[in-house]
Design an enzyme around this catalytic site. Structure first.
Site, PDB file in Angstrom:
ATOM      1  N   PRO A 156      -2.811   1.833   3.692  1.00 26.13           N
ATOM      2  CA  PRO A 156      -1.672   1.335   3.014  1.00 26.13           C
ATOM      3  C   PRO A 156      -1.282   0.223   2.884  1.00 26.13           C
ATOM      4  O   PRO A 156      -1.230  -0.429   3.666  1.00 26.13           O
ATOM      5  CB  PRO A 156      -0.567   2.298   3.703  1.00 26.13           C
ATOM      6  CG  PRO A 156      -1.060   3.674   4.152  1.00 26.13           C
ATOM      7  CD  PRO A 156      -2.473   2.978   4.405  1.00 26.13           C
ATOM      8  N   CYS A 157      -0.944  -0.456   1.649  1.00 27.55           N
ATOM      9  CA  CYS A 157      -0.768  -1.870   1.316  1.00 27.55           C
ATOM     10  C   CYS A 157       1.039  -2.226   1.661  1.00 27.55           C
ATOM     11  O   CYS A 157       1.111  -3.406   1.587  1.00 27.55           O
ATOM     12  CB  CYS A 157      -1.228  -2.242   0.008  1.00 27.55           C
ATOM     13  SG  CYS A 157      -0.261  -1.557  -1.392  1.00 27.55           S
TER      14      CYS A 157
END
Length: 390
Positions: free
Chosen positions: A75-76
């Site tokens: 996840p960014c």
């Protein structure tokens, strides 16, 4: 046959990119309901293992196989400038270090079975280069086998570089999808790591010109290796002298020039809007985070471009276009799929007991925005294929 396991699989840009190369997925790991439905629709015979935090134990106990490649984009949001930037203190950001544990488990089992070490391919937003807690240094240090984070030379991580550690060699590079055949400005950092001893590993992300010390971009410009640290004179804290960092100068692309060749001709600029030619001077691109917002709310300046490249697709905003003197309309899910290099209607699937034609748009937009750009991943796969064959 080259095998891979995919974490944070999403709608599997990796499999779309690597299937033509003959790579085989052994398992996926995704727990968001809509992407899970996409995986089940397109790859019903590949097990989806769900929560990635369970993978290390399952690999070590032999419940699932240890593949040749581990690939994924954790996840960014925790590293993104658009987010809260909780970085590694964010549960999502800490999955970056969980990925290292999975990778270590794969290498342990492969060594026990007499197989060569695996290769890691990881993708994220460039915001990880500048977090306050040095998230990239933590990630690189863990991959390299260091007990502490690596520190960037001259105090700042650059867009590309190479590390040779006690345990692994690691290369990273920021790549922009607009130079790989899709009309979208999408800069992402890719990290490739492995404990393989064979020469030429850095060539997966960098193209050599005439010698091992010259790195060439597709624009013809060279990236010079400007500093090699073989001792820890303050640049790397107390990291062991058996490791070294090769820092590579920043590089710029020339505005308006096609730096990388088109890998997918079917995704050329004039096709992404369907039958109309895309942005031939009569189109305006409108940034999704400027729609229905006051003029002082941001939106990358005024939030409007007369350009041949779309803003970066995200999970939060759906961008819009205006054609000639017609009204403004949002991008369709089909157009978003094409901007990422997916086949048409890749996300138009039966969902929640409804047929594909009634598939809701909202989860499609989110899943597409979360995904990788297919032609970039294919280029990396081709480079890995060449490396393993050499």
């Amino acid at each position: 046959m080259i095998t891979y396991g995919s974490v944070c699989s999403g709608i599997e840009a990796v499999s779309v990119a690597w299937d033509p190369l003959g790579f085989k997925p052994l398992w996926f790991s995704e727990n968001d309901p809509f992407p899970c439905a996409v995986l089940d629709h397109h790859w019903p015979n590949v097990p989806n293992l769900g929560d990635m935090t369970t993978l290390t134990n399952r690999i070590m106990t032999g419940q699932i196989p240890a593949p040749d490649i581990l690939v994924g984009g954790t996840p960014c949001q925790s590293f993104s400038i658009a987010g809260q930037r909780g970085s590694l203190s964010d549960e999502r950001g800490n999955l970056t270090l969980e990925l290292v544990r999975i990778f270590d488990a794969i290498d342990t089992i492969r060594q026990q079975n007499g197989k060569p070490p695996a290769i890691l391919v990881w993708e994220n937003v460039p915001g990880i280069l500048s977090t306050k807690d040095n998230a990239l240094g933590c990630f690189l240090g863990a991959l390299a086998g260091e007990s502490i984070p690596l520190e960037p030379p001259r105090g700042k991580w650059t867009n590309a570089g190479f590390v040779h550690g006690n345990k692994r060699k690691i290369a990273w590079r920021v790549l922009d999808a607009q130079f790989f055949g899709v009309p979208q400005r999408r800069r992402r950092i890719f990290v490739v790591a492995s404990a393989r001893k064979s020469a030429g590993f850095e060539q997966i992300l960098f193209e050599p010109q005439s010698s091992s010390r010259d790195i060439k971009t597709r624009s013809g410009k060279e990236l010079q290796i400007v500093r090699t640290v073989t001792t820890p004179p303050g640049l790397r804290g107390n990291a062991s002298s058996d490791s070294y960092i090769v820092d590579i100068n920043r590089f710029q692309t020339v505005s308006g020039k096609t730096v990388f060749p088109t890998l997918l001709a079917s995704m050329a600029t004039k096709q992404w809007l369907g039958n109309q030619e895309a942005f031939s001077g009569n189109y305006y691109i409108i940034n999704g985070n400027a729609i229905n917002k006051p003029v002082n709310s941001g939106g990358n300046g005024i939030g409007i471009l007369n350009s041949t490249k779309m803003y970066t697709l995200t999970t939060s905003f759906t961008h819009a276009v205006q054609y000639q003197n017609q009204g403004v309309r949002r991008l369709t899910p089909l157009e978003c799929e094409r901007l990422q290099g997916f086949p048409d209607n890749h996300t138009l699937i039966p969902y929640r007991n409804k047929p594909a034609e009634k598939c809701p748009d909202t989860p499609r937009y989110k899943a597409i925005g979360n995904s990788m750009a297919v032609p970039v991943v294919r280029w990396i796969g081709q480079r890995i294929q060449h490396y393993l064959a050499s």
